[in-house]
Write an enzyme that holds these catalytic residues in place. Structure first.
Site: not given
Length: 241
Positions: A80, A137, A141
């Site tokens: 997470n 970012y 991902k």
């Protein structure tokens, strides 16, 4: 009862997921960035076992893996932890290298869940940004989604999947985020402990418990192998195929 380890679970979606799993009677080990946040988390979740490590430090991520393994095998690991508006070096280490290290070093669980984002579709093609200061970012991902797909391909005895939690009102997402905070952690919860046949899939990318299409590069096995090779060179940790 399942044994579940969750990185980045001192607040936000990770903490909500941990609390929900604990309420269902599962054994959950939480993770915080440092000792101060560990103490704060222990106050938020009475009786919780919390490990601390800065995932922006490769050696601390390796140490964390050793400490988790000392606790025995887990049924599920939820990757997470993530950062957003930080320097490229931290994006790489926390969002990509830490989950790679933990995936490679932990005693193999039955289920692996990785938090990606729909922003992965805006990532640059290929892996050029993985070894440069230009990583974004969105790139990070895509790479963690690619890692989940690689684990699913190489480990057919594991359910390895990625999740887009949506743009939710956490500290990272901001108070104006439009998606449901409740829905933001329900898919991770479901993938970690449900016996629903739809949760026992692998190599998938989910949003609100529904499979979604992802960027084609994530499914490219040659790019996956390149990713694993680069991560090994950057961390000194090999992926046990």
């Amino acid at each position: 009862m399942a044994r579940i380890f969750i990185t980045g679970s001192s607040d936000g979606l990770g903490l909500l997921t941990a609390k929900a799993l604990l309420e269902k009677g599962h054994e959950v080990i939480l993770h915080a960035r440092n000792e101060e946040r560990k103490r704060e988390t222990e106050k938020k979740v009475a009786g919780a076992r919390v490990l601390s490590a800065d995932l922006g430090d490769i050696q601390q991520a390796i140490r964390l893996a050793t400490e988790v393994n000392a606790l025995g095998r887990f049924d599920a690991v939820i990757h997470n932890a993530g950062v957003y508006q930080v320097p490229a070096d931290q994006l790489l280490k926390v969002n990509v290298l830490a989950p790679y290290i933990l995936t490679s070093m932990l005693i193999k669980p039955r289920r692996l869940i990785y938090l990606s984002s729909d922003m992965h579709t805006g990532a640059s093609s290929g892996l050029d940004h993985l070894t440069s200061s230009r990583i974004t970012y969105s790139d990070s991902k895509l790479y963690v989604l690619m890692l989940s797909m690689a684990a699913a391909r190489l480990w057919p005895d594991v359910y390895a999947n990625a999740v887009d939690p949506g743009w939710v009102p956490t500290k990272m997402g901001g108070s104006g985020a439009p998606d449901s905070l409740e829905q933001g952690y329900q898919t991770q919860l479901w993938l970690a402990e449900s016996d629903d046949i739809n949760a026992k899939l692998t190599g998938k990318y989910f949003y609100h418990k529904k499979e979604q299409q992802c960027k084609a590069e994530a499914k490219d096995s040659s790019l996956q192998e390149q990713l694993l090779d680069i991560c090994e060179k950057l961390t000194g940790v090999s992926f046990p195929a």
